[in-house]
Design a protein around this motif. Structure first.
Motif, short mmCIF file in Angstrom:
data_model
loop_
_atom_site.label_atom_id
_atom_site.label_comp_id
_atom_site.label_asym_id
_atom_site.label_seq_id
_atom_site.Cartn_x
_atom_site.Cartn_y
_atom_site.Cartn_z
N GLU A 1 0.96 -1.22 0.18
CA GLU A 1 0.12 -0.15 0.08
C GLU A 1 0.70 1.20 0.18
O GLU A 1 2.09 1.17 0.40
CB GLU A 1 -0.81 -0.03 1.15
CG GLU A 1 -2.23 -1.03 1.17
CD GLU A 1 -3.23 -0.75 0.25
OE1 GLU A 1 -2.96 0.49 -0.51
OE2 GLU A 1 -4.02 -1.54 0.08
N VAL A 2 0.53 2.17 -0.56
CA VAL A 2 1.21 3.52 -0.63
C VAL A 2 1.09 4.24 0.75
O VAL A 2 0.07 4.53 1.31
CB VAL A 2 0.78 4.26 -1.76
CG1 VAL A 2 1.69 5.75 -1.91
CG2 VAL A 2 0.65 3.58 -3.01
N ALA A 3 2.31 4.80 1.26
CA ALA A 3 2.49 5.31 2.32
C ALA A 3 1.82 6.91 2.47
O ALA A 3 2.04 7.52 1.22
CB ALA A 3 3.96 5.26 2.89
N LEU A 4 1.23 7.05 3.44
CA LEU A 4 0.59 8.50 3.83
C LEU A 4 1.54 9.48 3.35
O LEU A 4 1.24 10.48 2.47
CB LEU A 4 0.13 8.72 5.19
CG LEU A 4 -0.44 9.98 5.49
CD1 LEU A 4 -1.80 10.16 4.57
CD2 LEU A 4 -0.80 10.09 7.00
N THR A 5 2.89 9.54 3.44
CA THR A 5 3.66 10.34 3.23
C THR A 5 3.97 10.91 1.73
O THR A 5 4.15 11.86 0.97
CB THR A 5 5.24 10.39 3.66
OG1 THR A 5 5.44 9.04 3.73
CG2 THR A 5 5.09 10.72 5.35
N GLU A 6 3.97 9.65 0.85
CA GLU A 6 3.88 9.65 -0.55
C GLU A 6 2.65 10.30 -1.22
O GLU A 6 3.08 10.99 -2.11
CB GLU A 6 4.12 7.90 -1.06
CG GLU A 6 5.54 7.62 -0.63
CD GLU A 6 5.58 6.24 -1.60
OE1 GLU A 6 5.75 5.93 -2.41
OE2 GLU A 6 5.06 5.24 -0.71
N LEU A 7 1.61 9.79 -0.57
CA LEU A 7 0.42 10.35 -1.17
C LEU A 7 0.13 11.84 -0.95
O LEU A 7 -0.30 12.49 -1.76
CB LEU A 7 -0.89 9.61 -0.78
CG LEU A 7 -0.99 8.23 -1.36
CD1 LEU A 7 -2.51 7.90 -0.39
CD2 LEU A 7 -1.37 8.46 -2.52
N ARG A 8 0.89 12.02 0.10
CA ARG A 8 0.80 13.53 0.42
C ARG A 8 1.59 14.51 -0.62
O ARG A 8 1.24 15.57 -0.91
CB ARG A 8 1.58 14.01 1.81
CG ARG A 8 1.86 15.32 2.25
CD ARG A 8 0.57 15.99 2.72
NE ARG A 8 -0.23 16.87 1.84
CZ ARG A 8 -1.16 16.99 1.67
NH1 ARG A 8 -1.95 16.73 2.60
NH2 ARG A 8 -1.85 17.81 0.71
N GLY A 9 2.79 14.07 -0.99
CA GLY A 9 3.42 14.55 -2.11
C GLY A 9 2.57 14.61 -3.26
O GLY A 9 2.31 15.98 -4.03
N LEU A 10 1.78 13.54 -3.92
CA LEU A 10 1.05 13.47 -4.98
C LEU A 10 -0.31 14.48 -4.72
O LEU A 10 -0.70 15.28 -5.54
CB LEU A 10 0.53 12.28 -5.21
CG LEU A 10 -0.33 11.93 -6.58
CD1 LEU A 10 0.49 12.27 -7.45
CD2 LEU A 10 -0.86 10.50 -6.49
N ALA A 11 -0.98 14.65 -3.33
CA ALA A 11 -2.01 15.55 -3.42
C ALA A 11 -1.44 17.03 -3.31
O ALA A 11 -2.21 17.78 -4.03
CB ALA A 11 -2.67 15.25 -1.73
N ASP A 12 -0.26 17.39 -2.88
CA ASP A 12 0.24 18.92 -2.96
C ASP A 12 0.47 19.10 -4.38
O ASP A 12 0.12 20.22 -4.89
CB ASP A 12 1.51 18.85 -2.10
CG ASP A 12 1.33 18.71 -0.92
OD1 ASP A 12 0.06 19.24 -0.36
OD2 ASP A 12 2.21 18.54 -0.04
N LYS A 13 1.06 17.97 -5.28
CA LYS A 13 1.33 18.50 -6.59
C LYS A 13 0.06 18.78 -7.34
O LYS A 13 -0.15 19.75 -8.28
CB LYS A 13 2.04 17.13 -7.53
CG LYS A 13 2.89 17.70 -8.45
CD LYS A 13 3.83 16.59 -8.61
CE LYS A 13 3.61 15.86 -10.10
NZ LYS A 13 4.11 14.40 -10.22
N HIS A 14 -1.14 18.25 -7.00
CA HIS A 14 -2.51 18.43 -7.82
C HIS A 14 -3.27 19.17 -6.99
O HIS A 14 -4.40 19.30 -7.48
CB HIS A 14 -2.83 17.08 -8.37
CG HIS A 14 -2.03 16.35 -9.13
ND1 HIS A 14 -2.18 16.46 -10.48
CD2 HIS A 14 -0.94 15.51 -8.65
CE1 HIS A 14 -0.97 15.69 -10.86
NE2 HIS A 14 -0.71 15.12 -10.02
#
Ligand SMILES: *Cc1c(COP(=O)(O)O)cnc(C)c1O
Length: 463
Positions: free
Chosen positions: A237-250
């Motif tokens: 599963e993708v870690a929260l911190t990685e998803l944070r980066g993606l959410a910020d980018k978009h």
């Protein structure tokens, strides 16, 4: 057979007889009459079916013990105390979390007296009911803002309906959970008006899967805690911190449904994320239950960034999902206890039970077994055995907590008949049937309940 029917006492005679029983004095007359009629109807059915063939079995003094028990059961409260010997701490069917004494006192106070529920004592003007817990929740979780609704299912529904109605919510296939009691993430999402966009495979989801799913209609990224099952083997599963980066980018909100929502590190559950950690790692909105491992009343807590919480608070649906003053009182008291984790582990029953040391449970099981051996002599054999307890509540399925059980093996009854008879004792006793024995886990019994357990077992074994 008609002679048998005639032997049944008349309703008025039975009512006159029951008037002599002081313990039935408070039963309203109309209810009493209905219960007597229902009891006599059951006896007529016994006659029809041939279960009663002798007129003397229908004599008043023969019927009386069953009749008074029937009336007591029918006239008493339907919602009752139960002894939980299952070892499942957050037992959804048995009421989930028990409240700390402080919380019980706060509820009583809120119910007996008027209060500043929505009254600002600083200004004498109208206030907000959420003000009583919002500052506490900010302090405990580190979030900018907080809101409380009726339960976590409502928290998820309200969050999605506010932030993502008509938009796509990207979520890993491995997290499309069903919690039980018909809470399924895909169904709740549909009700909220959001469109589910599932990505990855059941066992593995990568950051690139989320990334590929994004488009101009994406409303949020969401993670759901897989509370009641575990995928093992070749998983990711993708870690929260990685998803944070993606959410910020978009520029997308990142929502986390944490389910249980622990605020305090519990022995045995070290790997579980705490709410404050999830907030710190960058979730924008976090939802969790008040009555799972928080140990408070039924509630759904939403914490996170003010820009999102402000919108959620303004959603008209919020009014339909709002909590009442009893919940608020219990929640505030529980959260106050959580400010001092050491004290909370001693005073909040759910936390205390989960944290019970093995040695304590072992000696409690030993004491319970000795008591039962003395009380059930000639009726059952009693032994102890090492086993595991569960946190329960759809929380942490893989986390077994070591315990010692007291095992009761009836001498004149099947274990299954004993289990059934214990559902009719006062109070009823619920345990586990395993290893050809009725098993009692001291983790979910207070020592002051042991005499009640012995009395219930004795009554059930003697019937
Ligand atoms: C338990 C749970 C819910 C539902 O919470 P309630 O407080 O029972 O409404 C939702 N999501 C997850 C992940 C859960 O574990």
């Amino acid at each position: 057979m008609s002679e048998l029917y005639r032997s049944l006492p008349a309703v008025d005679r039975v009512l006159a007889e029951l008037a002599e029983h002081p313990e039935l004095a408070g039963v309203p007359r109309s209810l009493l009459k209905d219960l007597v009629n229902a009891f006599l109807e059951l006896r007529r059915a016994d006659i029809r079916a041939g279960r009663i063939a002798a007129p003397e079995d229908l004599a008043m003094e023969r019927l009386l013990p069953d009749l008074t028990a029937f009336v007591r059961a029918g006239a008493g409260p339907h919602f009752r105390r139960v002894l939980n010997a299952t070892g499942v701490v957050v037992h959804t069917n048995l009421g989930r979390s028990l409240l700390a004494d402080e919380a019980v006192r706060a509820v009583e106070d809120a119910c007996r007296n008027y209060s500043n529920l929505e009254f600002d004592l600083a200004t004498g003007k109208r206030g907000s009911r959420y003000s009583h817990v919002e500052e506490l929740l900010r302090r405990l979780t580190g979030a900018e803002s907080a809101l409380v609704v009726n339960n976590n299912a409502a928290a998820v529904l309200l969050t999605l309906s506010t932030l993502t109605a008509g938009k796509e919510v990207v979520i890993s296939r491995g997290q499309l959970v069903e919690i039980g009691g018909s809470f399924r993430i895909p169904d709740v999402m549909a009700r909220s008006g959001a469109v589910l966009r599932e990505v990855g495979a059941t066992n593995r989801t990568h950051l690139a899967d989320y990334e590929r799913a994004l488009n101009e209609n994406t409303g949020a990224l969401m993670r759901v805690h897989t509370s009641n099952f575990r995928v093992v083997g070749f998983t990711k599963e993708v870690a929260l911190t990685e998803l944070r980066g993606l959410a910020d980018k978009h520029g997308l909100p990142l929502i986390e449904d944490l389910g249980s929502g622990a605020l305090i590190r519990l022995p045995g559950l070290e790997g579980e994320p705490l709410v404050q950690e999830v907030v710190r790692e960058g979730a924008d909105v976090v939802t969790f239950s008040g009555d799972k491992v928080l140990g408070g009343p039924q509630a759904g807590i939403i914490v996170g960034r003010a820009e999102y919480l402000d919108r959620i608070k303004k959603n008209p649906m919020n009014r339909a999902l709002r909590i009442d003053k009893m919940t608020l009182a219990a929640l505030e008291a529980t959260l106050r206890l959580c400010l001092d984790p050491e004290r909370a582990l001693e005073t909040v029953p759910t936390l205390r039970m989960i944290a019970s040391p093995f040695e304590t449970l072992k000696s409690q099981a030993g004491r319970l077994a000795r008591l039962l051996r003395a009380e059930l002599r000639g009726l059952a054999e009693v032994a102890t055995r090492r086993d595991m307890s569960r946190v329960g509540g759809g929380a942490f399925p893989e986390k077994d907590l070591p315990t010692v059980l007291a095992e009761v093996r009836p001498l004149h009854l099947s274990v299954e008949s004993l289990r059934e008879a214990l559902l009719r004792t006062d109070p009823p006793l619920v345990g586990r049937v395993e290893n050809d024995a009725f098993c009692l886990d001291p983790r979910t019994l207070r020592p002051d309940e042991h005499p009640l357990v012995a009395r219930a077992l004795r009554a059930a074994l003697q019937q």
